[in-house]
Design an enzyme around this catalytic site. Sequence first.
Site, PDB file in Angstrom:
ATOM      1  N   CYS A  89       0.837  -1.202   0.000  1.00 38.50           N
ATOM      2  CA  CYS A  89       0.000   0.000   0.000  1.00 38.50           C
ATOM      3  C   CYS A  89       0.879   1.262   0.000  1.00 38.50           C
ATOM      4  O   CYS A  89       1.580   1.487  -0.974  1.00 38.50           O
ATOM      5  CB  CYS A  89      -1.010  -0.026   1.148  1.00 38.50           C
ATOM      6  SG  CYS A  89      -2.350   1.176   0.936  1.00 38.50           S
ATOM      7  N   HIS A 138      -3.871  -5.053  -0.233  1.00 33.67           N
ATOM      8  CA  HIS A 138      -3.386  -5.522   1.067  1.00 33.67           C
ATOM      9  C   HIS A 138      -3.404  -7.050   1.110  1.00 33.67           C
ATOM     10  O   HIS A 138      -4.452  -7.639   1.399  1.00 33.67           O
ATOM     11  CB  HIS A 138      -4.280  -4.974   2.184  1.00 33.67           C
ATOM     12  CG  HIS A 138      -4.103  -3.509   2.405  1.00 33.67           C
ATOM     13  ND1 HIS A 138      -3.176  -3.001   3.287  1.00 33.67           N
ATOM     14  CD2 HIS A 138      -4.697  -2.439   1.834  1.00 33.67           C
ATOM     15  CE1 HIS A 138      -3.220  -1.677   3.265  1.00 33.67           C
ATOM     16  NE2 HIS A 138      -4.138  -1.310   2.385  1.00 33.67           N
ATOM     17  N   GLU A 191      -2.318  -8.873   3.357  1.00 35.26           N
ATOM     18  CA  GLU A 191      -2.633  -9.300   4.737  1.00 35.26           C
ATOM     19  C   GLU A 191      -4.129  -9.255   5.024  1.00 35.26           C
ATOM     20  O   GLU A 191      -4.562  -9.720   6.076  1.00 35.26           O
ATOM     21  CB  GLU A 191      -1.842  -8.442   5.731  1.00 35.26           C
ATOM     22  CG  GLU A 191      -2.378  -7.042   6.023  1.00 35.26           C
ATOM     23  CD  GLU A 191      -2.068  -5.994   4.955  1.00 35.26           C
ATOM     24  OE1 GLU A 191      -1.575  -6.353   3.862  1.00 35.26           O
ATOM     25  OE2 GLU A 191      -2.322  -4.792   5.221  1.00 35.26           O
TER      26      GLU A 191
END
Lengths: 206, 265
Positions: free
Chosen positions: A79, A185, A187
């Site tokens: 990001c 993202h 994650e």
Amino acid sequence: MIALLDYGSGNLRSVHKALLKAGADVRIARNPAEMKDCRAVVLPGVGAFDDCMHAMEKQELLGGVRDFIKTGRPFLGICVGYQALFERSEEFNSSAGGLGIFAGKVVRFDGSPALKVPQIGWNQLEIQRPDCPLFEGIPGGSHVYFVHSFFPRPENPGIVSTTTDYGGSFASSVWHENVFGTQFHPEKSQKVGLRLLANFVALTRK
Amino acid sequence: MERGSIPPVIAKRVIPCLDVHGGQVTRGVQFGKAEAGELRNVGDPVALALRYNEQGADEMVFFDITATAHGRSTMVDVIERAADQCFMPLTVGGGIKSVEDMYTMLRAGADKISINSSALANPDLIRAGAEKYGSQCIVVSIDAKRVGPDRWEVFSHGGRKSTGRDAAAWAVEAVALGAGEIVLNSIDADGTKAGFDLVITRRISESVGVPVVASGGAGSLAHMAEVLLEGRADAVLAASIFHFGQHTVGDVKQFLASKNIPVRL
């Protein structure tokens, strides 16, 4: 051991836990000395570009990251950590310089007035570099999670590993040699994201 | 899917909402009743989050309805545990009054912060949060109630107090201050299972340039499709329909896909 850079970024914990889930040994690093002997570095980031650059500068991470990248070991920016790899940003009259690893600047979505900005949600990857090791086992069309108003526009189209369409096509990830960056993202992208991180972790075992 | 077979498009999101009270997920029967103690206990928030994660939820919202100091520390623990196990976007709302509160929740694993009464009391909180963490992080949640044939007003304090503000005008103002997303909760529809308020949802969605999440009133799969199509919402948020096992998130997405609404399956 993978160094996860902590300069106050909000998503640190999520990236940490996801890397652990992907099988990594992780060290939270707050200065260049703590990343020096690691096999890879991950630079997370959310929020304002200038805030992130200033916070990194304060912890002498700008020079630290540039030096680390020169060693050829794997580096992943997520990001704003991805945006930081470029030269500068157009965000809110931004004045901070980026890391300048890649030529290009960070720009805002400016499609039709009907385009909702920020882009928030799950969008699809079009894989431009099937040879990119990060996308091994991840088919084109996979959904990943985005939450951003800005994205980098690389001057060299050859580094673009995936594109995504949001009021036009943009570089949702890049890859050049040992340096990777994702606007989305991993994650927060459930199975697809964990697979990508596991692919990154695998690079440190080679 | 074969690469390039269909043009890539952002998916409409399906978002379960967890109202957390004293560390447990609860559900009031209708708006404001939860605060008055009329709660049904639904279960452990992390267990529910894991269930919805498995079902393919696109995001989850955790709402602290306790709004006490003790409730907040419980909430941090809930978010940390959920974020450790669910690798998906999490939004936290309820009792967030400062940028420091926002930071605490972000570091716990939240991705977005939802503010409602505190934004009405102090609109500058929207700007301060957006400046610090980016617009994409700041969600302004609006409780709207129809007060006339063509007028919806913003209510605060769990829907008990009218602010006299026009709902669409407040949405526009919140976005100008830096809000990156609007959650529109219809007080009239909430908990009734009679369907979303399509008129005000569409009005707000067409007045702001940021995503709008429709909330309140989901009673059937058709309601969800309706508010995404007619209401022009970017996402649907629901609680009871999921908590009490009426539908899974997967059911909703399959149904939406059958109506040619883009979803992540």
